[in-house]
Design an enzyme around this catalytic site. Sequence first.
Site, PDB file in Angstrom:
ATOM      1  N   GLU A 197      52.865  43.066  46.637  1.00  0.00           N
ATOM      2  CA  GLU A 197      52.942  41.599  46.657  1.00  0.00           C
ATOM      3  C   GLU A 197      54.096  41.112  47.527  1.00  0.00           C
ATOM      4  O   GLU A 197      55.072  40.519  47.059  1.00  0.00           O
ATOM      5  CB  GLU A 197      53.013  41.052  45.240  1.00  0.00           C
ATOM      6  CG  GLU A 197      51.756  41.427  44.459  1.00  0.00           C
ATOM      7  CD  GLU A 197      51.620  40.743  43.114  1.00  0.00           C
ATOM      8  OE1 GLU A 197      52.617  40.199  42.608  1.00  0.00           O
ATOM      9  OE2 GLU A 197      50.496  40.754  42.568  1.00  0.00           O
ATOM     10  N   GLU A 254      44.859  46.222  43.222  1.00  0.00           N
ATOM     11  CA  GLU A 254      45.277  45.769  41.896  1.00  0.00           C
ATOM     12  C   GLU A 254      44.497  44.549  41.444  1.00  0.00           C
ATOM     13  O   GLU A 254      44.273  43.614  42.209  1.00  0.00           O
ATOM     14  CB  GLU A 254      46.765  45.408  41.891  1.00  0.00           C
ATOM     15  CG  GLU A 254      47.284  44.991  40.524  1.00  0.00           C
ATOM     16  CD  GLU A 254      48.715  44.467  40.575  1.00  0.00           C
ATOM     17  OE1 GLU A 254      49.548  45.108  41.242  1.00  0.00           O
ATOM     18  OE2 GLU A 254      48.990  43.421  39.971  1.00  0.00           O
ATOM     19  N   ASN A 314      33.625  42.248  46.816  1.00  0.00           N
ATOM     20  CA  ASN A 314      34.453  43.050  47.710  1.00  0.00           C
ATOM     21  C   ASN A 314      33.632  44.143  48.398  1.00  0.00           C
ATOM     22  O   ASN A 314      33.766  44.368  49.609  1.00  0.00           O
ATOM     23  CB  ASN A 314      35.598  43.695  46.927  1.00  0.00           C
ATOM     24  CG  ASN A 314      36.594  42.696  46.386  1.00  0.00           C
ATOM     25  OD1 ASN A 314      36.726  41.588  46.901  1.00  0.00           O
ATOM     26  ND2 ASN A 314      37.303  43.073  45.340  1.00  0.00           N
TER      27      ASN A 314
END
Length: 448
Positions: free
Chosen positions: A202, A300, A325
């Site tokens: 992140e 994640e 996805n």
Amino acid sequence: MSSPTVRVIQTAKETGDRLTELQPLSFRPDSEEKEMELINIYEDLEYQEIEGFGGALTEASAVTLAKLSPEKQQEIIDAYFHPEHGIGYTLCRSHIQSCDFSTGNYAYVDGVDPELATFNISRDQESILPLIKRAADAVGGSFRLFSSPWSPPAFMKTNGEMNNGGKLKPEYREAWANLFVKYIQAYAEAGIDIWAVSVQNEAKAKQIWDSCIYTAEEEKDFVRDYLGPALEAAGLSHVKIMIWDHNKERVYDRAKTAFNDQEAAKYIWGICFHWYSGDHFEALSAVHERFPDKKLFFSEGCQEGGVHLGSWNTGERYGHDIIGNLNNWMSSWTDWNIVLDEQGGPNHVGNFCDAPIIGDTLKDEVIYESSFYYIGHFSKYIRPGAVRVGSSRYTDKFETTAFRNTDGTYAVVVLNRTDSGLPYTMHFRDQLAEGSIPAHAIQTLLFQ
């Protein structure tokens, strides 16, 4: 010729079906008498190859598992990693130094140590490495591990702490790259090969837990000038490097910055992404269309806000995101913590979350959330090396994706998030197989 039947594996809300095999469907010749409610499979259209599915082996998961009885521990290991009795995980993630799902901040060096003279992984050897080894033993030779840092050691950062964002100080870029090298080497000495790393978890988020901010330029420059050359110099150029490791809405912007720099791009295998900012499936296809040689890796996702015992929405969230996805070029997928305790932790800043398996350490119970079963409809039947093939469906009331495994078996996943059952007819090689899917259900259809 294809087999005469279609195996049907189902998980459905208003039933007891949980990865349950139903009566098979039968193929019959395609009469072409009328247009029907078709799911078409186009086997000659091929897309990405799958690297694998899995979850994160965090300190929180390791500590939770260790509090359960040996029988419950083994049940959880088998549930995830056994290829037949479990859901067949092969690809896992772990953290370099501490993350929020650790029991506290920790670094691999003591104090201010730019030479990394005090480097050691003794904290990992207490709980994380034993868990990783159990997973690797359960999977066998196809096990893969990739690792992500949440923060450099505090002395390397502009804010002087591992939490609350901050940046990597320029004078410590080389030392930080060398710590990646030492981590990979130490794990190899402990019997675990690191398959890949990401630069930073992140990279845009200032969190109250372990975090570090990189602009797109800073991340790209760190790989080009420090991390890539450090791995190469250490004979570790086989370890794959991924960037971003954050939400999908900016995945294309980050990809452009890194991959348009040829000196940086030569070191970068792919780009990681999370789901916390919404679908943005088209952003993945945008990256693939612009940079078709780079891999797309979901690294994640979890249900935030503590444990959601018995929620069906969590499973449907996983099913919807995984299909979206996959249909936009994702090649690898890892969930967040494989198991958490009854509170959704431990987490050293109280950022409690759900997990597909909850280990109730007070009652010594293993609780399977709906997400466990939904994930299993993909991970158990779409195996490493599988290739996505073309498909279409007659209605947007359900979602589908289709794959051909290396053994020639086709796996088609059908997701129905609506309140009504839906009919369908599978169309494959001039044959038809009629079926239906209940409300709030997911099916995997298997045939050759």
